[in-house]
Structures are given as C-alpha cells and as structure tokens.
Design a protein around this motif. Sequence first.
Motif, PDB file in Angstrom:
ATOM      1  N   ALA A  69     -28.130  43.726 -40.520  1.00  0.00           N
ATOM      2  CA  ALA A  69     -26.695  43.892 -40.282  1.00  0.00           C
ATOM      3  C   ALA A  69     -26.212  42.973 -39.177  1.00  0.00           C
ATOM      4  CB  ALA A  69     -26.393  45.353 -39.932  1.00  0.00           C
ATOM      5  N   VAL A  70     -26.976  42.877 -38.101  1.00  0.00           N
ATOM      6  CA  VAL A  70     -26.541  42.024 -36.997  1.00  0.00           C
ATOM      7  C   VAL A  70     -26.696  40.547 -37.357  1.00  0.00           C
ATOM      8  CG1 VAL A  70     -28.722  41.850 -35.712  1.00  0.00           C
ATOM      9  CG2 VAL A  70     -26.566  41.875 -34.474  1.00  0.00           C
ATOM     10  N   LEU A  71     -27.695  40.227 -38.171  1.00  0.00           N
ATOM     11  CA  LEU A  71     -27.867  38.839 -38.591  1.00  0.00           C
ATOM     12  C   LEU A  71     -26.766  38.404 -39.566  1.00  0.00           C
ATOM     13  CD1 LEU A  71     -31.761  38.565 -39.058  1.00  0.00           C
ATOM     14  CD2 LEU A  71     -30.350  37.579 -37.236  1.00  0.00           C
ATOM     15  N   SER A  72     -26.165  39.364 -40.247  1.00  0.00           N
ATOM     16  CA  SER A  72     -25.085  39.024 -41.177  1.00  0.00           C
ATOM     17  C   SER A  72     -23.836  38.541 -40.442  1.00  0.00           C
ATOM     18  CB  SER A  72     -24.746  40.231 -42.056  1.00  0.00           C
ATOM     19  OG  SER A  72     -24.168  41.267 -41.281  1.00  0.00           O
ATOM     20  N   ARG A  73     -23.845  38.682 -39.122  1.00  0.00           N
ATOM     21  CA  ARG A  73     -22.723  38.170 -38.330  1.00  0.00           C
ATOM     22  C   ARG A  73     -22.961  36.742 -37.842  1.00  0.00           C
ATOM     23  NH1 ARG A  73     -23.072  43.395 -34.462  1.00  0.00           N
ATOM     24  NH2 ARG A  73     -22.891  45.008 -36.077  1.00  0.00           N
ATOM     25  N   ILE A  74     -24.120  36.189 -38.154  1.00  0.00           N
ATOM     26  CA  ILE A  74     -24.444  34.819 -37.744  1.00  0.00           C
ATOM     27  C   ILE A  74     -24.112  33.878 -38.892  1.00  0.00           C
ATOM     28  CG2 ILE A  74     -26.232  33.283 -36.872  1.00  0.00           C
ATOM     29  CD1 ILE A  74     -25.569  35.586 -35.000  1.00  0.00           C
ATOM     30  N   SER A  75     -23.264  32.910 -38.657  1.00  0.00           N
ATOM     31  CA  SER A  75     -22.809  31.999 -39.722  1.00  0.00           C
ATOM     32  C   SER A  75     -23.523  30.664 -39.665  1.00  0.00           C
ATOM     33  CB  SER A  75     -21.298  31.767 -39.604  1.00  0.00           C
ATOM     34  OG  SER A  75     -20.589  32.971 -39.790  1.00  0.00           O
ATOM     35  N   ASP A  76     -23.796  30.125 -40.836  1.00  0.00           N
ATOM     36  CA  ASP A  76     -24.331  28.771 -40.946  1.00  0.00           C
ATOM     37  C   ASP A  76     -23.168  27.801 -40.706  1.00  0.00           C
ATOM     38  OD1 ASP A  76     -24.973  26.179 -42.131  1.00  0.00           O
ATOM     39  OD2 ASP A  76     -26.723  27.161 -42.990  1.00  0.00           O
ATOM     40  N   PRO A  77     -23.269  26.911 -39.727  1.00  0.00           N
ATOM     41  CA  PRO A  77     -22.134  26.042 -39.390  1.00  0.00           C
ATOM     42  C   PRO A  77     -21.775  25.044 -40.486  1.00  0.00           C
ATOM     43  CG  PRO A  77     -24.101  25.374 -38.188  1.00  0.00           C
ATOM     44  CD  PRO A  77     -24.427  26.680 -38.849  1.00  0.00           C
ATOM     45  N   ASP A  78     -22.712  24.761 -41.381  1.00  0.00           N
ATOM     46  CA  ASP A  78     -22.466  23.759 -42.418  1.00  0.00           C
ATOM     47  C   ASP A  78     -22.090  24.369 -43.767  1.00  0.00           C
ATOM     48  OD1 ASP A  78     -23.171  21.706 -40.605  1.00  0.00           O
ATOM     49  OD2 ASP A  78     -25.291  22.027 -41.053  1.00  0.00           O
ATOM     50  N   ARG A  79     -22.650  25.537 -44.060  1.00  0.00           N
ATOM     51  CA  ARG A  79     -22.489  26.091 -45.404  1.00  0.00           C
ATOM     52  C   ARG A  79     -21.375  27.130 -45.494  1.00  0.00           C
ATOM     53  NH1 ARG A  79     -28.372  27.851 -47.168  1.00  0.00           N
ATOM     54  NH2 ARG A  79     -27.334  28.088 -49.207  1.00  0.00           N
ATOM     55  N   GLN A 138     -30.923  36.018 -30.132  1.00  0.00           N
ATOM     56  CA  GLN A 138     -30.225  36.762 -29.085  1.00  0.00           C
ATOM     57  C   GLN A 138     -29.469  37.961 -29.654  1.00  0.00           C
ATOM     58  OE1 GLN A 138     -27.867  33.624 -27.348  1.00  0.00           O
ATOM     59  NE2 GLN A 138     -29.420  33.145 -25.793  1.00  0.00           N
ATOM     60  N   ALA A 139     -28.909  37.809 -30.846  1.00  0.00           N
ATOM     61  CA  ALA A 139     -28.173  38.918 -31.463  1.00  0.00           C
ATOM     62  C   ALA A 139     -29.104  40.086 -31.758  1.00  0.00           C
ATOM     63  CB  ALA A 139     -27.492  38.439 -32.750  1.00  0.00           C
ATOM     64  N   VAL A 140     -30.295  39.782 -32.268  1.00  0.00           N
ATOM     65  CA  VAL A 140     -31.258  40.843 -32.561  1.00  0.00           C
ATOM     66  C   VAL A 140     -31.800  41.456 -31.274  1.00  0.00           C
ATOM     67  CG1 VAL A 140     -33.481  41.358 -33.637  1.00  0.00           C
ATOM     68  CG2 VAL A 140     -31.867  39.831 -34.787  1.00  0.00           C
ATOM     69  N   ASP A 141     -32.025  40.619 -30.280  1.00  0.00           N
ATOM     70  CA  ASP A 141     -32.570  41.114 -29.013  1.00  0.00           C
ATOM     71  C   ASP A 141     -31.628  42.118 -28.341  1.00  0.00           C
ATOM     72  OD1 ASP A 141     -34.678  40.970 -26.992  1.00  0.00           O
ATOM     73  OD2 ASP A 141     -33.151  40.048 -25.726  1.00  0.00           O
ATOM     74  N   ALA A 142     -30.324  42.003 -28.638  1.00  0.00           N
ATOM     75  CA  ALA A 142     -29.346  42.911 -28.020  1.00  0.00           C
ATOM     76  C   ALA A 142     -29.310  44.283 -28.680  1.00  0.00           C
ATOM     77  CB  ALA A 142     -27.952  42.278 -28.080  1.00  0.00           C
ATOM     78  N   LEU A 143     -30.000  44.438 -29.816  1.00  0.00           N
ATOM     79  CA  LEU A 143     -29.999  45.728 -30.505  1.00  0.00           C
ATOM     80  C   LEU A 143     -30.753  46.778 -29.703  1.00  0.00           C
ATOM     81  CD1 LEU A 143     -30.724  44.812 -34.248  1.00  0.00           C
ATOM     82  CD2 LEU A 143     -28.689  45.986 -33.386  1.00  0.00           C
ATOM     83  N   PRO A 144     -30.260  48.002 -29.647  1.00  0.00           N
ATOM     84  CA  PRO A 144     -31.026  49.088 -29.021  1.00  0.00           C
ATOM     85  C   PRO A 144     -32.364  49.271 -29.741  1.00  0.00           C
ATOM     86  CG  PRO A 144     -28.752  49.751 -29.436  1.00  0.00           C
ATOM     87  CD  PRO A 144     -28.947  48.459 -30.143  1.00  0.00           C
ATOM     88  N   GLY A 145     -33.413  49.426 -28.969  1.00  0.00           N
ATOM     89  CA  GLY A 145     -34.733  49.643 -29.551  1.00  0.00           C
ATOM     90  C   GLY A 145     -35.559  48.397 -29.729  1.00  0.00           C
ATOM     91  N   VAL A 146     -34.958  47.224 -29.593  1.00  0.00           N
ATOM     92  CA  VAL A 146     -35.697  45.967 -29.760  1.00  0.00           C
ATOM     93  C   VAL A 146     -36.346  45.586 -28.433  1.00  0.00           C
ATOM     94  CG1 VAL A 146     -35.516  43.507 -30.244  1.00  0.00           C
ATOM     95  CG2 VAL A 146     -34.284  45.151 -31.662  1.00  0.00           C
TER      96      VAL A 146
END
Length: 381
Positions: A18-28, A71-79
């Motif tokens: 879910a958190v990775l779905s907020r990361i966009s590919d700058p080219d695609r 960094q986005a995943v690292d900010a998740l609670p429990g990681v």
Amino acid sequence: MAPADKSSVPVAEADVMAVLSRISDPDRGGDIVSLGMVTGLAVRDGHVAFAIEVDPQRGPRLEPLRKAAEQAVDALPGVLSVSAVLTAHRAKTAAPPPQGHSHGGAPQRPAKLVVPGVRSIVAIASGKGGVGKSTVAVNLALALAAQGLKVGILDADIYGPSQPRMMGLKGRPQSRDDHTLIPLLNFGVKCMSAGFLVPEDTPVIWRGPMATGALRQMLMQTEWGDLDILVVDLPPGTGDIQLSMSQDVPVTGAVIVSTPQDIALLDARKGLNMFRKVEVPVFGIIENMSYFSCPNCGHVSHIFAHGGAKAEAQKLGTDFLGEVPLDIAIRETSDGGHPIVVSAPDSEHARIFKAIAARVWEKTQASLTDTRRQAPRIVIS
C-alpha cells in the motif's frame, strides 16, 4: 499512554504494498506497484526486503526512486529494517539478422562492467556447499593483504552471507551521496556483503534476477577505491548469480575449493569445466579439510580421504595450489571474527594460507599480463 514499541507492531505485506503504491515512476507515469515493478517482497519479524525491476538503461538514474521506496516502507509502524534494491530486467531483443547479413562479421560479446579502481578480480568457488569455501576465501584475502597488497572481499552469496561474521564486522555501510556505499573495513581489507543490509537471521527470498541485481549493485556501487585484487566469495554450486557474473564481470581467474572425498571432487570437476567453457582461467584447486593432526599425539588421520584434489588437478590439467588441514583453530577463529591468518599469523596454518595466496597472486599477475587472450569472465563451481 505511552506509544507502542515499534518492534511490537506487526507489519503485513499488504501494508508494504500500500505504501509502495504511492511511489511513482518518474518516466512511466504510474506507481511502481501498478506497473508491476515491485518483486520478491519478503516480510519477517519487522524486517522487509524487496526489489524494484527497472530497464537496465534507466537503472543508474533511478537510485532516488529506490531510496524513496525504502524510506516510505521504513516509516511504517512495525518495520525494523528495510532492504530495497534495483534489479534490471532486459527487454526482449529483436531477432538476429538472417545468416550472412550480420553487420560486423564475428558476433560481438557484450561489454563487461568496469569496476573503477579494481585491477584484478579472483573468484573463489566450490562445486558444493560445506567444503569450507568461505573460510578459505577470507583467509586468502587476509593473506594477500599481509603481502602488502590492497585487498577487498565481496561476499557474493546473497542467500547465505558469511563474511560479516568471519571478518568481525557489524553495522550498515554508509553513503556519501545516497548512491554509492562505503565498504566496511577490518584487518586492512575492505568488505561488502548482503549480510550488512539484511539481519543475520532473516532469509533472503529472492528469485535469481533479483539476487543478481543486488549483487551487481554491491559490486558496482561500492566505493572500492584503489585495489590490487578483489576476492569474490561465490555461492556454492552453479546458478544464476555465477552465470550472470560470468557474462558481466571481467574476472581474472578462479580458484576451486574442494574436500578430498569423491562426491565433492565430482562437483568440483563440473565447476572447473564450467569455468573453462566461459573462458575464465582456473588458477587451480585447493584441498580443504585435507587431514587432521591430533593436537595431543600428532597422529595424522585422513577423515575425508586424502590427496583426491591433487589427483583430480593432475587429471584435469590444472595446478594443485595446496592442502589445508581440518583443525578446530581454523574453525573457531573464523567463526569468531578473527581468522587464523590475523589471529595467529606465525602459525603453521597461517603459513599454509599465505603460501597459497602467494601462488594465487603470482597467477593473477601472469593472467593480467597475458595480452594474447580476451578479457576473462567470472564463473562458478
């Protein structure tokens, strides 16, 4: 009410995706989950690992994307820790031109990677696990350093890294620019390993392309500096990692480690022949656990037989580099992070490793000056 301890909060794969779905590919123009770029996700006890598949041409400039995802995943609670790597997938190439219509005559080999500052690369390989290859590799690296050489060791066993423990190293590599990694240093030898990036008790559950991508990053994005020789501790057997490196890396030569018994020699023979097929010079075979000398009475026992590696080397037309005994001191010092070459440099065992290392360096220099052959490739055994 005090906030919950982060380590006590469970994290699920769905949370990570879910958190990775907020990361966009700058080219695609889409997020990396929808685009199918996230692969090999593994979550265990708060430790997260995954790969981001990208086109090889885009890889060098997508480090900010990798870092943002990490960094986005690292900010998740429990990681508790995150390991994210870029791995390159290759687009399908067009069919080759019909026979007789090639543009250059002889087929061209793909260009090999250039590792800045590294003058030679020697692969330490074994046909099977359990023969003490990593112990031999670390002691050879330290013995080469004892000769005054500038030495690095790359732990290429992504799935079972041993060198952090054997080199007595802990912690994560630092970065000056968020792109390259500074190798850890001990006993005058620079070291890089997946073991620095993933907790020791956490398995790496990656398919071959992800593992080879991670290894390529460790090789190319490590600030090795000026090295006379980089020792590569390959995983046992033959597989994607070894084959990928054989195509991509200019390996100067390979050393095969085996024990004396027939089953180990059979696998060593397969490994040696594979090196030859991919045109990596084989410097020779080392017989590890060659004999046991009783510390009380001095009686020598050949627990795993004796002399098999030497006979096999003669049969296969390669050099026999030496025999290393089965001794508790070698095992204890390696497991304890102070290998025998540095903990007891004047011992008989250290002298054995130093003599083998001298032969390896002699063959390395000869291989580098042999301008008649084409650039070598890395191989496996």
